[in-house]
Design a protein around this motif. Structure first.
Motif, PDB file in Angstrom:
ATOM      1  N   ARG A  59      -9.385   3.500  -4.210  1.00  0.00           N
ATOM      2  CA  ARG A  59      -9.650   3.983  -2.925  1.00  0.00           C
ATOM      3  C   ARG A  59      -9.729   2.728  -2.053  1.00  0.00           C
ATOM      4  NH1 ARG A  59     -14.098   8.216  -4.859  1.00  0.00           N
ATOM      5  NH2 ARG A  59     -12.817   9.694  -5.796  1.00  0.00           N
ATOM      6  N   PHE A  60     -10.099   1.866  -2.206  1.00  0.00           N
ATOM      7  CA  PHE A  60     -10.267   0.669  -1.409  1.00  0.00           C
ATOM      8  C   PHE A  60      -8.507   0.280  -1.045  1.00  0.00           C
ATOM      9  CE2 PHE A  60     -10.178  -4.173  -0.817  1.00  0.00           C
ATOM     10  CZ  PHE A  60     -10.805  -4.299   0.196  1.00  0.00           C
ATOM     11  N   CYS A  61      -7.722   0.224  -1.950  1.00  0.00           N
ATOM     12  CA  CYS A  61      -6.653  -0.150  -1.667  1.00  0.00           C
ATOM     13  C   CYS A  61      -5.906   0.923  -0.689  1.00  0.00           C
ATOM     14  CB  CYS A  61      -5.579  -0.283  -2.851  1.00  0.00           C
ATOM     15  SG  CYS A  61      -3.936  -1.019  -2.788  1.00  0.00           S
ATOM     16  N   ALA A  62      -6.141   2.147  -0.919  1.00  0.00           N
ATOM     17  CA  ALA A  62      -5.718   3.368  -0.179  1.00  0.00           C
ATOM     18  C   ALA A  62      -6.169   3.299   1.341  1.00  0.00           C
ATOM     19  CB  ALA A  62      -6.113   4.425  -0.646  1.00  0.00           C
ATOM     20  N   ALA A  63      -7.303   2.995   1.315  1.00  0.00           N
ATOM     21  CA  ALA A  63      -8.052   2.588   2.751  1.00  0.00           C
ATOM     22  C   ALA A  63      -7.375   1.685   3.544  1.00  0.00           C
ATOM     23  CB  ALA A  63      -9.549   2.376   2.396  1.00  0.00           C
ATOM     24  N   LEU A  64      -7.056   0.511   2.815  1.00  0.00           N
ATOM     25  CA  LEU A  64      -6.371  -0.597   3.475  1.00  0.00           C
ATOM     26  C   LEU A  64      -5.041  -0.348   3.990  1.00  0.00           C
ATOM     27  CD1 LEU A  64      -7.051  -3.735   1.264  1.00  0.00           C
ATOM     28  CD2 LEU A  64      -7.880  -3.140   3.694  1.00  0.00           C
ATOM     29  N   GLY A  65      -4.386   0.616   3.186  1.00  0.00           N
ATOM     30  CA  GLY A  65      -3.025   1.031   3.470  1.00  0.00           C
ATOM     31  C   GLY A  65      -3.021   2.081   4.598  1.00  0.00           C
ATOM     32  N   ILE A  66      -4.026   2.913   4.787  1.00  0.00           N
ATOM     33  CA  ILE A  66      -4.064   3.832   5.986  1.00  0.00           C
ATOM     34  C   ILE A  66      -4.607   2.910   7.072  1.00  0.00           C
ATOM     35  CG2 ILE A  66      -5.479   5.749   7.035  1.00  0.00           C
ATOM     36  CD1 ILE A  66      -5.522   6.710   3.901  1.00  0.00           C
ATOM     37  N   ALA A  67      -5.469   2.022   7.070  1.00  0.00           N
ATOM     38  CA  ALA A  67      -6.060   1.328   8.004  1.00  0.00           C
ATOM     39  C   ALA A  67      -4.972   0.308   8.612  1.00  0.00           C
ATOM     40  CB  ALA A  67      -7.264   0.285   7.607  1.00  0.00           C
ATOM     41  N   THR A  68      -4.026  -0.120   7.760  1.00  0.00           N
ATOM     42  CA  THR A  68      -3.068  -0.972   8.121  1.00  0.00           C
ATOM     43  C   THR A  68      -1.951  -0.208   9.245  1.00  0.00           C
ATOM     44  OG1 THR A  68      -2.927  -2.342   6.248  1.00  0.00           O
ATOM     45  CG2 THR A  68      -0.960  -2.260   7.508  1.00  0.00           C
ATOM     46  N   PHE A  69      -1.556   1.053   8.830  1.00  0.00           N
ATOM     47  CA  PHE A  69      -0.930   1.823   9.716  1.00  0.00           C
ATOM     48  C   PHE A  69      -1.566   2.138  10.974  1.00  0.00           C
ATOM     49  CE2 PHE A  69      -0.001   6.091  11.263  1.00  0.00           C
ATOM     50  CZ  PHE A  69       1.398   5.899  11.297  1.00  0.00           C
ATOM     51  N   LEU A  70      -2.885   2.536  11.013  1.00  0.00           N
ATOM     52  CA  LEU A  70      -3.483   2.856  12.287  1.00  0.00           C
ATOM     53  C   LEU A  70      -3.900   1.612  13.242  1.00  0.00           C
ATOM     54  CD1 LEU A  70      -6.382   5.130  10.784  1.00  0.00           C
ATOM     55  CD2 LEU A  70      -4.199   5.930  11.937  1.00  0.00           C
ATOM     56  N   ILE A  71      -4.037   0.516  12.774  1.00  0.00           N
ATOM     57  CA  ILE A  71      -4.239  -0.580  13.374  1.00  0.00           C
ATOM     58  C   ILE A  71      -2.742  -0.892  14.303  1.00  0.00           C
ATOM     59  CG2 ILE A  71      -4.407  -3.130  13.383  1.00  0.00           C
ATOM     60  CD1 ILE A  71      -6.324  -2.479  11.026  1.00  0.00           C
ATOM     61  N   HIS A  72      -1.635  -0.962  13.386  1.00  0.00           N
ATOM     62  CA  HIS A  72      -0.462  -1.265  13.887  1.00  0.00           C
ATOM     63  C   HIS A  72       0.020  -0.022  14.988  1.00  0.00           C
ATOM     64  CE1 HIS A  72       0.079  -4.965  12.409  1.00  0.00           C
ATOM     65  NE2 HIS A  72      -0.245  -4.453  11.181  1.00  0.00           N
ATOM     66  N   VAL A  73      -0.373   1.013  14.722  1.00  0.00           N
ATOM     67  CA  VAL A  73      -0.087   2.300  15.743  1.00  0.00           C
ATOM     68  C   VAL A  73      -0.879   1.958  16.962  1.00  0.00           C
ATOM     69  CG1 VAL A  73      -0.305   4.721  16.175  1.00  0.00           C
ATOM     70  CG2 VAL A  73       0.596   3.934  14.232  1.00  0.00           C
ATOM     71  N   GLY A  74      -2.080   1.333  16.920  1.00  0.00           N
ATOM     72  CA  GLY A  74      -2.927   1.101  17.943  1.00  0.00           C
ATOM     73  C   GLY A  74      -2.288  -0.082  18.843  1.00  0.00           C
ATOM     74  N   PHE A  75      -1.851  -1.161  17.862  1.00  0.00           N
ATOM     75  CA  PHE A  75      -1.045  -2.033  18.849  1.00  0.00           C
ATOM     76  C   PHE A  75       0.065  -1.610  19.367  1.00  0.00           C
ATOM     77  CE2 PHE A  75      -3.040  -5.250  15.734  1.00  0.00           C
ATOM     78  CZ  PHE A  75      -3.806  -5.905  16.667  1.00  0.00           C
ATOM     79  N   ALA A  76       0.841  -0.836  18.777  1.00  0.00           N
ATOM     80  CA  ALA A  76       2.093  -0.169  19.527  1.00  0.00           C
ATOM     81  C   ALA A  76       1.652   0.545  20.760  1.00  0.00           C
ATOM     82  CB  ALA A  76       2.817   0.679  18.581  1.00  0.00           C
ATOM     83  N   ALA A  77       0.816   1.232  20.598  1.00  0.00           N
ATOM     84  CA  ALA A  77       0.268   2.058  21.747  1.00  0.00           C
ATOM     85  C   ALA A  77      -0.239   1.417  22.751  1.00  0.00           C
ATOM     86  CB  ALA A  77      -0.901   3.237  21.265  1.00  0.00           C
ATOM     87  N   ALA A  78      -0.619   0.126  22.585  1.00  0.00           N
ATOM     88  CA  ALA A  78      -1.190  -0.744  23.633  1.00  0.00           C
ATOM     89  C   ALA A  78      -0.028  -1.481  24.262  1.00  0.00           C
ATOM     90  CB  ALA A  78      -2.330  -1.565  23.070  1.00  0.00           C
TER      91      ALA A  78
END
Length: 112
Positions: A59-78
């Motif tokens: 679950r920790f690894c799953a959360a890291l994968g999802i967070a990685t995606f969301l963080i980079h989507v945020g960077f791209a949106a910015a």
């Protein structure tokens, strides 16, 4: 886990430490990875061996994968221009897909 590790390799190319304003620049980035990667590898060991902690690490690894995606989507949106090459995007998408699958799989196993 593989997608996360490959992303960290790609992140070195894009100087991800600048995006996160990590103190120490590349040295801080290397220190972060020296601390974070052993945790992922330890988690992988628990999952492979089916230890009682396996679900927590999955679950920790799953959360890291999802967070990685969301963080980079945020960077791209910015308007951030890094991680825009096709393979970089594919690796970040793989982090999301693997995270969702692993999260779903760990819940399914828990109820089975």
């Amino acid at each position: 886990m593989l997608a996360l590790i490959v992303h960290q390799i790609d992140a070195a190319y894009w100087h991800e430490w600048d995006l996160f304003h990590l103190p120490g620049g590349v040295q801080g980035y290397l220190l972060f990875n020296l601390l974070a990667l052993p945790v992922l590898l330890l988690g992988y060991r628990h999952v492979v061996l089916g230890s009682p902690q396996a679900r927590m690490y999955a679950r920790f690894c799953a959360a890291l994968g999802i967070a990685t995606f969301l963080i980079h989507v945020g960077f791209a949106a910015a308007g951030e221009g890094s991680f825009h090459l096709p393979l970089s995007i594919a690796i970040i998408a793989a982090c999301l897909l693997a995270g969702l699958w692993l999260g779903w799989r760990s819940r399914r196993t828990a109820s089975a």
